[in-house]
Enzyme design. Structure first.
Site, PDB file in Angstrom:
ATOM      1  N   HIS A   1       0.839  -1.208   0.000  1.00 59.00           N
ATOM      2  CA  HIS A   1       0.000   0.000   0.000  1.00 59.00           C
ATOM      3  C   HIS A   1       0.880   1.268   0.000  1.00 59.00           C
ATOM      4  O   HIS A   1       0.855   2.058   0.953  1.00 59.00           O
ATOM      5  CB  HIS A   1      -0.873  -0.059   1.266  1.00 59.00           C
ATOM      6  CG  HIS A   1      -2.044   0.863   1.278  1.00 59.00           C
ATOM      7  ND1 HIS A   1      -1.958   2.238   1.153  1.00 59.00           N
ATOM      8  CD2 HIS A   1      -3.366   0.600   1.440  1.00 59.00           C
ATOM      9  CE1 HIS A   1      -3.157   2.770   1.240  1.00 59.00           C
ATOM     10  NE2 HIS A   1      -4.028   1.822   1.407  1.00 59.00           N
TER      11      HIS A   1
ATOM     12  N   GLU B   1      -1.023   1.214  -5.300  1.00 57.50           N
ATOM     13  CA  GLU B   1      -0.844   0.006  -4.485  1.00 57.50           C
ATOM     14  C   GLU B   1      -0.791  -1.242  -5.363  1.00 57.50           C
ATOM     15  O   GLU B   1      -1.796  -1.666  -5.913  1.00 57.50           O
ATOM     16  CB  GLU B   1      -1.990  -0.079  -3.483  1.00 57.50           C
ATOM     17  CG  GLU B   1      -2.133   1.219  -2.673  1.00 57.50           C
ATOM     18  CD  GLU B   1      -3.507   1.409  -2.097  1.00 57.50           C
ATOM     19  OE1 GLU B   1      -4.153   0.394  -1.768  1.00 57.50           O
ATOM     20  OE2 GLU B   1      -3.950   2.563  -1.968  1.00 57.50           O
TER      21      GLU B   1
HETATM   22  O1  TA6 Z   1      -6.296   1.562  -0.642  1.00 53.60           O
HETATM   23  C1  TA6 Z   1      -7.295   2.530  -0.513  1.00 53.60           C
HETATM   24  C2  TA6 Z   1      -7.985   2.324   0.822  1.00 53.60           C
HETATM   25  O2  TA6 Z   1      -8.683   1.120   0.863  1.00 53.60           O
HETATM   26  C3  TA6 Z   1      -8.896   3.518   1.040  1.00 53.60           C
HETATM   27  O3  TA6 Z   1     -10.224   3.218   0.757  1.00 53.60           O
HETATM   28  C4  TA6 Z   1      -8.604   3.896   2.489  1.00 53.60           C
HETATM   29  O4  TA6 Z   1      -9.383   3.111   3.339  1.00 53.60           O
HETATM   30  C5  TA6 Z   1      -7.140   3.594   2.539  1.00 53.60           C
HETATM   31  O5  TA6 Z   1      -7.038   2.324   1.904  1.00 53.60           O
HETATM   32  C6  TA6 Z   1      -6.485   3.705   3.873  1.00 53.60           C
HETATM   33  O6  TA6 Z   1      -6.908   2.709   4.722  1.00 53.60           O
HETATM   34  P1  TA6 Z   1      -6.289   2.704   6.223  1.00 53.60           P
HETATM   35  O7  TA6 Z   1      -6.926   1.527   6.884  1.00 53.60           O
HETATM   36  O8  TA6 Z   1      -4.790   2.549   6.058  1.00 53.60           O
HETATM   37  O9  TA6 Z   1      -6.638   4.035   6.809  1.00 53.60           O
END
Ligand code: TA6
Length: 295
Positions: A164, A267
């Protein structure tokens, strides 16, 4: 040089070579920041990052495993691996646990750190399967991360996963992502409609898309910082492109008021119908190579 240090509650390592500097945490084997010398940071870290046990640090490269995202982003095969109701928390079970440091190799101009989690010896709540998860981080003039999963159990494993990565940009309103032209994607913010990318990806608001059948090379073009961040990928055919914009960033932890302008997540992932299936004894590697070059 490699220095181990405590940043608040977390054990971290600061790596300094002639190419640049990297900071990472034992919790989640999470790269926190990466900055080539003489350049702006390539990997973004929130100015409000909290280094607390059991809490994901905002920024860097969180490892999402053995699932990515939430309920809706995972087919029945992934749901089936989890016992005790729907899969929570979002982004899996390993980014808030200390991984084992297998070793640090700092011979010569490159530095390599290897981390592992063995779910047979350290069971994950609600996920009673045996797997060996490894993350190898190699920093030379580039940053290469290799996430590998080996099924050490006696039945097939279904896994969705993502690196991520939070990238640092001058201003999200002025950057574009090359390489996704003509890719199918799911617009999760508009009722999960299936669309097809036309040209470069530009950003005019909250963006949260799952690109599918992605190529091995993508790039963030940042004219204000006169650079291209190049992503080279192997072992994945999906990429989530995310910027929270104003409102969502206010609802998330560790986001300063206008911090959304300075970051962009691309990601590298195995999600939706591109999820991993590993037979007993089988291993799969997902590789992400990050480099930046002047425009
Ligand atoms: O990858 C995108 C995502 O799924 C967004 O929708 C947002 O939730 C982000 O990840 C961050 O998630 P987190 O749990 O790290 O705050």
């Amino acid at each position: 040089t490699v220095e181990q240090l405590e940043v608040d509650e977390l054990v971290c390592w600061r790596v300094h070579t002639r190419h640049g500097e990297l900071l990472m945490a034992q919790q989640g084997a999470q790269v926190l920041s990466y900055q080539p010398h003489g350049e702006e940071p390539v990997i973004w870290l929130s100015g409000q990052a909290a280094y607390q046990k059991g809490k994901a640090v905002r920024g860097g490269v969180p490892v999402c495993w053995p699932w990515f995202g939430d309920l809706r982003r995972n087919p029945a095969e992934i749901q089936g691996m989890h016992q005790g109701g729907p899969i929570t928390p979002a982004h899996g079970l390993v980014r808030e646990r200390d991984w084992t440091l297998l070793g640090i190799d700092s011979e010569g101009p490159a530095v390599r750190l290897d981390f592992a989690l063995d779910t047979a010896s350290e069971p994950l709540p609600g996920w009673p399967h045996a797997a060996e998860l490894k993350l190898s981080i190699l920093m030379d003039e580039q940053l290469r991360m290799t996430l590998s999963t080996r099924n050490t159990g006696d039945r097939p494993l279904a896994i969705s996963q993502a690196l991520h990565s939070y990238f640092a940009v001058s201003d999200i309103q002025g950057v574009e992502v090359e390489g996704l032209d003509d890719c199918r994607y799911i617009e999760t913010l508009e009722d999960w409609q299936e669309r097809r990318q036309k040209g470069s990806v530009t950003f005019r608001g909250e963006t949260d898309r799952i690109y599918q059948e992605t190529p091995r090379r993508m790039a963030i073009v940042d004219r204000a910082w006169n650079r291209r961040i190049l992503l080279e990928v192997d072992g994945s055919a999906s990429a989530v492109v995310w910027n929270p914009w104003i409102d969502k960033s206010r609802r998330l932890s560790q986001f300063a008021e206008d911090a959304w302008k300075g970051m962009l997540c691309i990601e590298t992932a195995r999600v939706m119908d591109d999820f991993l299936v590993l037979r007993p004894g089988e291993e799969q590697q997902m590789v992400l190579n990050i480099s930046s070059t002047p425009l």
